[in-house]
Each structure stands twice: as C-alpha cells, then as structure tokens.
Motif scaffolding. Structure first.
Motif, short mmCIF file in Angstrom:
data_model
loop_
_atom_site.label_atom_id
_atom_site.label_comp_id
_atom_site.label_asym_id
_atom_site.label_seq_id
_atom_site.Cartn_x
_atom_site.Cartn_y
_atom_site.Cartn_z
N PRO A 89 -9.68 -10.00 -3.27
CA PRO A 89 -8.29 -9.72 -3.69
C PRO A 89 -8.18 -8.56 -4.68
O PRO A 89 -7.09 -7.98 -4.84
N MET A 90 -9.30 -8.20 -5.34
CA MET A 90 -9.28 -7.08 -6.28
C MET A 90 -9.37 -5.74 -5.55
O MET A 90 -9.17 -4.68 -6.14
N ASN A 91 -9.67 -5.78 -4.24
CA ASN A 91 -9.77 -4.56 -3.44
C ASN A 91 -8.41 -4.31 -2.77
O ASN A 91 -7.97 -5.09 -1.94
N PRO A 92 -7.73 -3.21 -3.11
CA PRO A 92 -6.40 -2.96 -2.52
C PRO A 92 -6.43 -2.84 -1.00
O PRO A 92 -5.45 -3.16 -0.34
N VAL A 93 -7.57 -2.40 -0.44
CA VAL A 93 -7.66 -2.26 1.01
C VAL A 93 -7.63 -3.63 1.70
O VAL A 93 -7.26 -3.74 2.87
N PHE A 131 -6.15 -2.59 8.17
CA PHE A 131 -7.51 -2.08 8.34
C PHE A 131 -8.52 -2.97 7.63
O PHE A 131 -9.55 -3.37 8.20
N GLY A 132 -8.23 -3.33 6.37
CA GLY A 132 -9.16 -4.15 5.60
C GLY A 132 -9.36 -5.52 6.21
O GLY A 132 -10.49 -6.01 6.32
N ARG A 133 -8.26 -6.14 6.65
CA ARG A 133 -8.38 -7.47 7.27
C ARG A 133 -9.13 -7.38 8.59
O ARG A 133 -9.87 -8.29 8.95
N SER A 134 -8.96 -6.28 9.33
CA SER A 134 -9.67 -6.13 10.62
C SER A 134 -11.17 -6.00 10.40
O SER A 134 -11.97 -6.60 11.14
N VAL A 135 -11.57 -5.21 9.40
CA VAL A 135 -13.00 -5.05 9.11
C VAL A 135 -13.61 -6.37 8.65
O VAL A 135 -14.69 -6.78 9.11
N ALA A 136 -12.90 -7.07 7.76
CA ALA A 136 -13.39 -8.35 7.27
C ALA A 136 -13.49 -9.37 8.40
O ALA A 136 -14.46 -10.14 8.49
#
Length: 450
Positions: free
Chosen positions: A30-34, A39-44
């Motif tokens: 949650p500290m990472n704005p991405v 995009f961030g949720r897709s990579v995760a």
C-alpha cells in the motif's frame, strides 16, 4: 526417475518463485503508489498466479477452533485417540455446555486417494454442532519410513476393524468415496465373526461399490489397462531426502494431474478468473479461489501395494459385487450384515463414482432389515457436492443425522427426532426409494482410489 525429475524441477523453480513473491509484495504494498493502478495490480496478480501454480502445497490444517452447540459457541480441540504408522484417528473434542447432549458418535473414514483428510473439513464443520466427530487422518506414504512396513488393502481393512473395536458399537460410520468398499468389507467380516463391536450404522457416500454400473472415465481407464500397466507406469520410488526414501508409491502429483486433466478447461478458467479478481481488487472471490486450491493442490502419496490391490480388486475384477472379494483368505460376504443400518448417498452429476455404483451396496447387503436401510440421490450435485457445499449442509446432512438417530446401537429403534441441521427437504425428482429387503444371497458368478 519421473519422481526425481519432478522433485528436481520443483527445486529448480525455487529462485523464480521467490522472485515472483517479491514482485507480488512490491506491487501490492500500500506504500507503493503503483499498487493502486491497473498496471500494478496486473503485475502483482501475474506474480501470484505464477507462484501459486508452481509451489508445493503442504498438508493443510483443519483449523476448526470453535463450533456452536444449542446456540452457544464452544471451543473445539483436536485429540489423537488412535494411532498407527499409516493413520491417526482424530477426535474433535467439544467443550459442551452444561446439560447439552453430545449427539451421535460419528467416525468419518476419509478417502485415501491422494488428498488429505482435510478435504472433509466442511463435512466435519457441518456435523460438529450436532455430533461427536472423529476422522481417519491417513499418512502421506512418502513420510513413512520403510522400517514401518508395508500397507495394502488388507492392512486398511485391519485398521478399520481395530478402530471399530476401539470405538465401540455406538459408532456411526461415514465412508466418503474410496473407503466405501473397505468399510463395507470390514463390517461384513466383523458380522461374520459375530463381533459385538460392529458399528450402529454405515453411511456410504459416492463410493465405488460396483463400478460396472454407469462407468466413469476413471472406471473406463482401469477397464482398458491391466494391472501390469499400472505397476509399470505409475509406481515410483520416493526420492531422497523424504523420510520414506525408496518406498514404492503412487505419487500424489500423478493422481492430481489425472483429476485435473478430466476438467482441465475448468481449472484454466478458474485461474484466469482468479487473475481478473486480483486485478479488479475483488478480494472475496480471490480468497475463495485460494481456499479451494490450497486444499485441492495439497496431495499425498499412496503405497504401491495399497494402490495396486485397490485398482485390481475394485476397478478391474469387481470382486466385491461378484462375491469373490477376500480378506487374508477370508471371504467377504456382505449378506452376513444384519445388525448395521445402511444409508447410501449419491450425486446426480457425479463424474467419479457414477449413479448406481454406491446404491449397489443394497443389492449385496440383502439381510439388513428394510427399516434399517435407505438410499438417497441428491439432484444437481457432482462428486464433491455429495459431502460438501450448500446442498450437503441443507439437504444431505440432515438426512444422515436423522438416519443415525433412528438407528442406535444394537438395532433398538427410537422415535425419529426432528432434523438437527435444517428440516429435511421433501423428496425431489431423482430421489430413490428404499430398496426392498431380500433374504437370498448375492450371486457369486462370473474405483484407482478416487
């Protein structure tokens, strides 16, 4: 060789799994704005799907810490009350409120077919508020040293007889899938010997009593191959450094791959949906996927002798329905059963044990009185739904509990009590009637464990 290669590949992927897990943590922090972007949720999500698809799933826990009895929450503790190298019997000890009745004593015989006994977690959870529940917790063969000896179908039946003798005649047995055959055999042997400790009732659920009826893909595979094919193609030694090193086994990963291949498109779709749930931040749906596959992908090895003897006896030769099954030279005669009530349960859409395979037990147990036997076919459920899920909780479990209460030890009938879980549903289309009792013996002429 294949088992060693499987272990090598699993170990070789460990760095990639660790990297994928680190990527997941980074892009979901949650500290990472991405992390809040598509995009961030897709990579995760991609990282988690990869890590979960390549990990080894360990034995799950039952995790049943409390239940509700008469509307009061009570603590539940697991106690091992019987133990042998290949099996423990676990009791779910409840801290009952003062004056509360324990309910029927139920022994759930879990399938020894590749999954752990925790596959019946939902079954145990459903029965706990109303019964004193025990379960067989079979051991992973790769974790049992060679020094502890072998374990085959005859040993399995011996284990069951010893457990029944220890638990006493007020025990009600629930056999889910594979153990239906050895449970029926063990009780038949005890009845033939005049044992006073036979269970009060047996409930056989989705079991391969006679796989000649409505054969499924699992049954047809056994029919197409002889026992030497299974011995040559699916039996492997346990690799080092497992405690059961060099024990001949049917590996759990082979059993799992067989089951998944039967519904491969469904599993692929489930993982694709899981990815989309993560991307859309649908936490509840994603968690349901995790819970199911944490259980489904946790597998155990079976001893080669147990697997091969079961395949040959149950699925190739059909010894029990043909009146030719023997236990250490002693004929298994289901017509000897007279004091143990019989309930059979099937699922209309079962693709593991076809409709009629479990009901066949009534054709064998011809001397059980008509008022001590019943068959129920649950519409619109598959194999898993026979012992778990919403229809099991609302329609099957109440019938099982009522049947047990109506058939106490010694065959002494009592008034049928009100349903405990919910009012039993009225018979629906597809519900079979009780079979008529017969006095003649079955003819002696001429499911791998599921």
């Amino acid at each position: 060789m294949y088992y060693q290669l499987y272990e090598f590949n699993h170990a070789a992927l460990q760095p990639a799994r660790a990297y994928a897990d680190a990527v997941r943590l980074f892009y979901s922090n949650p500290m990472n704005p991405v992390a809040k972007t598509y995009f961030g949720r897709s990579v995760a999500a991609a990282a988690e799907v990869f890590e979960r698809s390549t990990r080894r799933y360990t034995k799950p826990e039952f995790g049943l810490k409390e239940t509700s009895v008469n509307g009061v929450k009570v603590a539940v503790n697991e106690q091992i009350v019987w133990s042998r190298p290949f099996c423990d019997v676990i009791r779910f000890q409840r801290d009952l409120p003062e004056g509360a009745h324990a309910g029927p004593k139920i022994l759930m015989v879990a399938p020894m077919s590749g999954h752990y006994a925790t596959l019946l977690r939902g079954t145990v959870e459903t029965m706990l508020p109303y019964a004193d529940v025990y379960i067989t917790d079979w051991s992973d063969a790769r974790m049992v040293p060679l020094a502890d000896g072998s374990f085959d179908l005859d040993d399995y039946i011996d284990y069951l007889i010893d457990i029944f003798e220890q638990m006493g005649p007020d025990t009600h047995v629930m056999a889910v899938c594979q153990p239906s055959v050895p449970v029926l055999a063990a009780i038949a042997i005890m009845e033939a010997r005049g044992a006073k400790t036979v269970p009060a009732s047996m409930t056989l659920m989705g079991g391969p009593i006679d796989t000649r009826k409505n054969p499924t893909a699992v049954n047809e595979l056994a029919e197409e191959k002889d026992i030497s094919w299974f011995r040559d193609n699916v039996i492997m030694p346990v690799p080092w450094p497992n405690p059961g090193f060099m024990r001949q086994v049917y590996p759990g990963f082979l059993q799992l791959s067989g089951f998944m291949s039967m519904n491969l498109d469904r599993h692929i779709t489930a993982h694709k949906d899981f990815f989309m749930h993560l991307v859309k931040n649908d936490g509840d749906s994603a968690e349901k996927h995790r819970d199911f596959y944490d259980e489904y992908l946790a597998v155990m090895d079976l001893t080669a002798e147990f697997y091969l003897q079961t395949v040959e006896t149950v699925f190739i030769r059909h010894d029990l329905p043909r009146g030719q099954m023997r236990h250490r030279g002693e004929l298994v005669d289901p017509s000897a059963i007279k004091r143990v009530a019989l309930l059979t349960v099937e699922g209309e859409n079962d693709d593991i044990s076809g409709v009629g395979q479990t009901k066949a037990a009534h054709d064998l147990c011809v001397n059980i009185p008509d008022d001590m036997r019943h068959h129920y076919m649950q519409p619109a459920v598959g194999h898993y739904g026979v012992f778990n899920g919403s229809r099991f909780r609302s329609e099957i479990a109440p019938r099982i509990l009522d049947f047990m209460r109506s058939n106490p030890a010694g065959g002494l009938k009592t008034a049928k009590p009100a349903a405990a879980v919910a009012a039993p549903a009225k018979p629906r289309a597809g519900t079979a009637k009780k079979p008529a009792a017969r006095s003649r013996k079955p003819s002696t002429g001429s499911n791998s464990a599921s």
